[in-house]
Scaffold this motif. Structure first.
Motif, PDB file in Angstrom:
ATOM      1  N   ASP A   1       0.843  -1.120   0.117  1.00  0.00           N
ATOM      2  CA  ASP A   1      -0.119   0.001  -0.129  1.00  0.00           C
ATOM      3  C   ASP A   1       0.884   1.313   0.127  1.00  0.00           C
ATOM      4  O   ASP A   1       1.862   1.190   0.442  1.00  0.00           O
ATOM      5  N   ARG A   2       0.140   2.301  -0.396  1.00  0.00           N
ATOM      6  CA  ARG A   2       0.527   3.828  -0.203  1.00  0.00           C
ATOM      7  C   ARG A   2      -0.463   4.540   0.223  1.00  0.00           C
ATOM      8  O   ARG A   2      -1.501   4.385   0.190  1.00  0.00           O
TER       9      ARG A   2
ATOM     10  N   GLY B   1       1.041  18.144   1.901  1.00  0.00           N
ATOM     11  CA  GLY B   1       0.975  16.586   1.993  1.00  0.00           C
ATOM     12  C   GLY B   1       2.002  16.029   0.775  1.00  0.00           C
ATOM     13  O   GLY B   1       2.545  16.778  -0.081  1.00  0.00           O
ATOM     14  N   PHE B   2       2.113  14.702   0.995  1.00  0.00           N
ATOM     15  CA  PHE B   2       2.587  13.737   0.042  1.00  0.00           C
ATOM     16  C   PHE B   2       2.347  12.344  -0.042  1.00  0.00           C
ATOM     17  O   PHE B   2       1.507  11.937   1.042  1.00  0.00           O
ATOM     18  N   VAL B   3       2.968  11.605  -0.785  1.00  0.00           N
ATOM     19  CA  VAL B   3       2.547  10.169  -0.728  1.00  0.00           C
ATOM     20  C   VAL B   3       3.667   9.453  -0.176  1.00  0.00           C
ATOM     21  O   VAL B   3       4.970   9.894  -0.448  1.00  0.00           O
TER      22      VAL B   3
ATOM     23  N   PHE C   1      -7.108  17.325  -8.612  1.00  0.00           N
ATOM     24  CA  PHE C   1      -5.932  17.215  -9.525  1.00  0.00           C
ATOM     25  C   PHE C   1      -5.288  15.760  -9.644  1.00  0.00           C
ATOM     26  O   PHE C   1      -5.533  14.921  -8.792  1.00  0.00           O
ATOM     27  N   PRO C   2      -4.598  15.769 -10.504  1.00  0.00           N
ATOM     28  CA  PRO C   2      -3.809  14.287 -10.869  1.00  0.00           C
ATOM     29  C   PRO C   2      -2.906  13.852  -9.694  1.00  0.00           C
ATOM     30  O   PRO C   2      -2.188  14.664  -9.142  1.00  0.00           O
ATOM     31  N   LEU C   3      -3.059  12.460  -9.552  1.00  0.00           N
ATOM     32  CA  LEU C   3      -2.450  11.972  -8.207  1.00  0.00           C
ATOM     33  C   LEU C   3      -0.811  12.175  -8.459  1.00  0.00           C
ATOM     34  O   LEU C   3      -0.063  12.138  -7.787  1.00  0.00           O
TER      35      LEU C   3
ATOM     36  N   GLU D   1       6.400  11.347  -3.942  1.00  0.00           N
ATOM     37  CA  GLU D   1       6.398  10.475  -3.012  1.00  0.00           C
ATOM     38  C   GLU D   1       7.833  10.422  -2.329  1.00  0.00           C
ATOM     39  O   GLU D   1       8.903  10.483  -2.782  1.00  0.00           O
ATOM     40  N   MET D   2       7.551  10.682  -0.915  1.00  0.00           N
ATOM     41  CA  MET D   2       8.853  10.898  -0.045  1.00  0.00           C
ATOM     42  C   MET D   2       8.465   9.944   1.188  1.00  0.00           C
ATOM     43  O   MET D   2       7.558   9.450   1.462  1.00  0.00           O
TER      44      MET D   2
END
Length: 744
Positions: free
Chosen positions: A611-612, A622-624, A668-670, A675-676
Motif C-alpha cells: 500500500d501507499r 502533503g505527499f505520498v 488534481f492528478p495524483l 513520493e517521499m
C-alpha cells in the motif's frame, strides 16, 4: 559639622564590588566548574587508573592500617575518615564508591575486601555503612607499594592539615585491569576491564619493542575480560580498530547452554550475563516478552540462581531451534548489549585525551619508570645515612678505649670526639646512643658485613640509574612479579569472557509462529484499545467506560501490524497479537506506545506492504509515502510528516480531491504529488484564509461519492468543473456537499 554635609546618593557604587559583563562572569565560572569536574571527579588518571575519590579511599584505609591480613573496620569509620580528612563531599557518595571497589561483579580485581552485604548482581543496594566492614584487598597493596619511599608527589589536603598522594605508584595497569566510567562536562569516559595477565604481557612487549603497533598490542590483549563473563562477538579487525582509536563498542552476549531433559524435551540455561546488566531487570524483561507474546515460542523463564547465575528458559515447542530462539532474544532483551568504549583519560593528571591502547600503556610505563627512579634515589639517601652511621661505629671500634675514656671523663664528649676523630654530629650521636652490649667483637664483624652489602647495593642502584636498559629490565621484573600474583596461575586470573565472531544464524520469523485468527479492534474516544475475537459487526453495540464512547473499529488478524497515525506526524506500530482481550474495557493506548498527551489519534489501520498512503497536515501540505517507510521499530514511533497531521488516506485511483475550510473543492492528478519518506510535503490547495479540511483519492472516471443522511450516497460523475492544477484555489463544492466538509 557632619550634619551640614550633603547626603551620599543611593546609587554610589560599593568599593568592594567588581563590575564585569554577565557573559564573561558566567563563562569564567562555568569553565572553572567544568575543569574541576574533569580533573577532580569524573576522569581517571592513566597512571593509576583511579579517580580522586577512589585514591583517597584507598589512602585513608592505608592510614588506618587496614592491611589485607589485618582486621576489618566498620565502613562508617572508613567513610568518616575519608570525608573528614581528604574528600569533603557527601558520605553517601564516598560509601557508594567504596562499595563498588568491593563488588566482585563490578570490579575485575576488587580493591577492597568487604564483609557484609555489599550489593549483588540483581541490582540490590549495599547495606548501610554502619552494618558492613572492609579492609584493603591484596591488589590495593600492589597499587600503593612504595608510597612511603617518596615514589610520588604529595599535596596538601583540602584544609591544609594533612597531605595526600597526587597519584599512586601503581604496580600494575589498573586503568585497563579494572576499567573506569564517568561523565564530565562535555566529555565522558568508559573503559572496560581486562585480564591483568594479558595487560602485563602487552606492557612487557611494549618494553621490549617500544615502536610496537596497536594491532600487535591488541592481539596480545585480545579484548575486554568482564567480571561477569559473557561472550564478545566481534571480529578481530573491529577490536583492533577500537583499540587503535580509543573509541568503539563491543557486542557482549550472555553465555548459555542447552540442557537435555530426556524424551526430546530440553531447556536453555543462561550461566553468565553481560556486564552491568541487572539480573532482576533482565528476568522482568523476559517475563514481559512472554506476557505480551512478543516471543511466542518462549513459554517460561525461571531464576534458579544461588551462588552462580542460573536462568532457565523453557521453549513452547520442542521443535524450536535453540540458536534461533536465543538470536530472537538477543534482539529484544539485554541478553545482548553493546558496551561502548571511550578511552578518555587524564595524561599525567593534567590533560584529558582520548587515547589508543598504546598511549595508555605508554603513560603507565613512563609512570613506573619515574616511580622506579624516585624509589632508587630515596633508597640511595637511606643508604648514605646508614653508611655515615656505620663509618662512625667502625671508627669507635678502632679507638674503643679512647672513646670510653672520653665519655667517662670529659664534660662535653661530643665536641671532643668531633675534634679528635673528625666525626659528624650524626655519627657522634649514634656512638653516644650505642648500647654497651653492642661493643662485643661479633657486632663489629656484622657492621662491616652490613657496610659492604650497602656499598654493593649503592653501586647497583647507581648503575641502574645510569642505564636506561637496566631500568626497563627492573620494571619488567616487577611486572612479572605482579603477574605471578594475579595472573592466570591463580583461579581469579583466568579469563572469564571469551571472544568469538557471531555465528550466522538465520533470523527467526516470529510472525510465522503466531496463530492466525480474526480480530475486531476497537479504539475508544479516550484512547482505550482492545481486540475482540472474530470479525464482529463494526456498528455493533460495545460497552465503554463512563464518559467514553466509540472512536474507531476495524477488522484485522492476529498476524497483522496495526499502524497508528497521530497528529504529531508520527506513525506507531502495534502488533495485533499483543492487544488486550475484548472481555474488559481494554487498556490505554498510551501505555503501549509513547504517544504524547497532546497528540490525538488520526488514523488506525492494518499495515500492508504494497500500500501507499496520502498524508497531509492542517496547513494544507502533503505527499505520498510508501508502507515500508511508515513502519516503526520502537515505542517512540517514526516521524514521517513534519507539521500538525490532519489525515492519512490509502492511495487508490488516479486523482486527488481536496476541500478546504472555505468549502472550495479542487481535483488534481495524483502524479502531481511527490513520493517521499519524510518531510513537509508540497502545497495541495491555495487558501486565502483557513486551511485544509479533508482529502481523498479517487478514480476520475467514477466520479466523487459522499454520504447523505439515512445511509444514502450521492455521486458527482462529472468533475471537470473542479479539475485543476495542484496548489490552485478550486471552486465552491457542489450543491448537497456535507456541511462538515468531509468526504466520508
Amino acid at each position: 559639622m557632619s550634619d551640614d554635609l550633603p547626603p551620599e546618593p543611593d546609587n554610589m557604587p560599593d568599593p568592594n564590588t567588581l563590575s564585569e559583563p554577565l557573559s564573561r562572569a558566567i563563562g569564567e565560572r562555568y569553565l572553572t566548574y567544568a575543569l574541576s569536574t574533569i580533573m577532580n571527579r569524573a576522569l581517571p588518571d592513566a597512571r593509576d587508573g583511579l579517580k580522586p575519590v577512589h585514591r583517597r579511599i584507598l589512602y585513608a584505609m592505608r592510614e588506618l592500617r587496614l592491611s589485607p591480613s589485618g582486621a576489618f573496620r566498620k565502613s562508617a569509620k572508613i567513610t568518616g575518615d575519608v570525608m573528614g580528612n581528604y574528600h569533603p563531599h557527601g558520605d553517601a557518595a564516598i560509601y557508594d564508591a567504596m562499595a563498588r571497589l568491593a563488588q566482585d561483579f563490578a570490579m575485575r580485581y576488587p580493591l577492597v575486601d568487604g564483609q557484609g552485604n555489599f550489593g549483588n548482581v540483581d541490582g540490590d543496594n549495599p547495606a548501610a555503612a554502619r552494618y558492613t566492614e572492609a579492609r584493603l584487598a591484596q591488589a590495593s597493596e600492589a597499587l600503593m607499594d612504595g608510597l612511603a619511599e617518596d615514589s610520588v608527589d604529595f599535596r596538601p589536603n583540602y584544609d591544609g592539615t594533612l597531605s595526600e598522594p597526587v597519584v599512586l605508584p601503581a604496580a600494575f595497569p589498573n586503568l585497563l585491569a579494572n576499567g573506569a566510567s564517568g561523565i564530565a562536562v562535555g566529555m565522558a569516559t568508559n573503559v572496560p576491564p581486562h585480564n591483568l595477565h594479558e595487560v602485563i604481557d602487552a606492557c612487557l612487549h611494549l618494553i621490549k619493542t617500544p615502536d610496537a603497533r596497536d594491532d600487535t598490542l591488541a592481539g596480545i590483549l585480545q579484548g575486554p575480560d568482564f567480571p561477569t563473563g559473557g561472550v564478545i562477538v566481534e571480529s578481530r579487525d573491529s577490536i583492533a580498530e577500537t583499540y587503535r582509536t580509543g573509541r568503539g563498542a563491543f557486542r557482549v552476549r550472555a553465555r548459555w547452554e542447552q540442557e537435555d531433559l530426556g524424551r526430546g524435551q530440553w531447556q536453555i540455561v543462561v550461566t553468565q550475563i553481560p556486564y552491568q546488566v541487572q539480573k532482576s531487570r533482565l528476568i522482568e524483561r523476559l517475563a514481559e516478552l512472554i506476557q505480551t507474546r512478543k516471543i511466542p515460542i518462549l513459554a517460561d523463564v525461571r531464576d534458579e540462581s544461588a551462588e552462580d547465575i542460573r536462568i532457565v528458559l523453557e521453549p513452547r515447542a520442542r521443535n524450536v531451534d535453540p540458536e534461533q530462539l536465543m538470536a530472537a532474544l538477543y534482539r529484544v532483551s539485554d541478553l545482548e548489549i553493546r558496551f561502548s568504549m571511550n578511552m578518555n583519560v587524564l595524561i599525567d593528571g593534567r590533560v584529558p585525551k582520548v587515547c589508543s591502547l598504546k598511549e595508555v600503556l605508554r603513560a603507565f610505563l613512563d609512570h613506573r619508570r619515574e616511580v622506579l627512579g624516585r624509589r632508587a634515589q630515596f633508597r640511595l639517601g637511606k643508604i648514605a645515612a646508614r653508611l655515615e652511621v656505620l663509618d662512625g661505629y667502625l671508627i669507635a671500634y678502632l679507638n674503643l678505649d679512647r672513646v670510653i675514656e672520653i665519655i667517662r671523663h670529659e664534660d662535653d664528649p661530643k665536641a671532643v670526639m668531633i675534634a679528635e676523630f673528625g666525626l659528624t654530629e650524626v655519627q657522634v650521636e649514634a656512638i653516644l646512643n650505642m648500647r654497651l652490649r653492642a661493643l662485643r667483637k661479633l657486632e663489629e664483624i656484622e657492621l662491616r658485613a652490613e657496610r659492604d652489602a650497602l656499598l654493593a647495593e649503592r653501586e647497583g642502584l647507581a648503575a641502574m640509574l645510569a642505564d636506561e636498559a637496566a631500568q626497563w629490565a627492573r620494571i619488567a621484573e616487577q611486572l612479572k612479579e605482579v603477574r605471578n600474583l594475579f595472573g592466570k596461575s591463580s583461579p581469579e586470573g583466568q579469563r572469564r569472557t571469551t571472544i568469538s565472531e557471531a555465528a550466522d544464524v538465520e533470523p527467526l520469523d516470529l510472525d510465522a509462529m503466531i496463530e492466525r485468527e480474526p480480530l475486531t479492534v476497537i479504539l475508544s474516544k479516550m484512547g482505550w484499545i482492545r481486540a475482540m475475537k472474530g470479525h464482529q459487526p463494526l456498528d455493533a453495540e460495545v460497552k465503554f467506560k463512563d464518559g467514553d464512547g466509540p472512536g474507531a473499529a476495524l477488522h484485522a488478524e492476529t498476524t497483522d501490524k496495526l499502524m497508528i497515525f497521530a497528529s504529531n506526524g508520527r506513525f506507531y506500530t502495534l502488533p495485533a497479537n499483543t492487544l488486550p482481550g475484548g472481555r474488559g474495557m481494554g487498556e490505554p493506548l498510551r501505555l503501549m506506545i509513547d504517544l504524547p498527551n497532546e497528540a490525538e489519534v488520526i488514523a488506525l489501520f492494518p499495515w500492508r506492504e504494497a500500500d501507499r498512503y496520502l498524508v497531509a497536515s492542517k496547513a494544507g501540505d502533503g505527499f505520498v509515502v510508501q508502507a515500508a517507510d511508515i513502519l516503526a521499530q520502537t515505542r517512540s514511533g517514526k516521524q514521517v510528516l513534519n507539521g500538525e497531521g490532519l489525515l492519512c488516506r490509502k492511495v487508490a485511483g488516479d486523482h486527488v480531491a481536496v476541500v478546504g475550510d472555505n468549502r472550495k473543492l479542487l481535483v488534481f492528478p495524483l502524479d502531481e504529488l511527490p513520493e517521499m519518506a519524510r518531510g513537509k510535503g508540497v502545497r495541495l490547495q491555495k487558501f486565502k484564509d483557513g486551511g485544509l479540511s479533508d482529502a481523498i483519492c479517487l478514480t476520475l472516471a467514477e466520479g466523487l461519492n459522499w454520504p447523505m443522511g439515512g445511509g444514502k450516497t450521492r455521486t458527482e460523475p462529472d468533475l471537470s468543473e473542479w479539475l485543476g492544477k495542484r496548489a490552485t484555489a478550486g471552486r465552491m463544492a457542489p450543491r448537497g456537499f456535507p456541511r462538515d466538509n468531509r468526504f466520508a
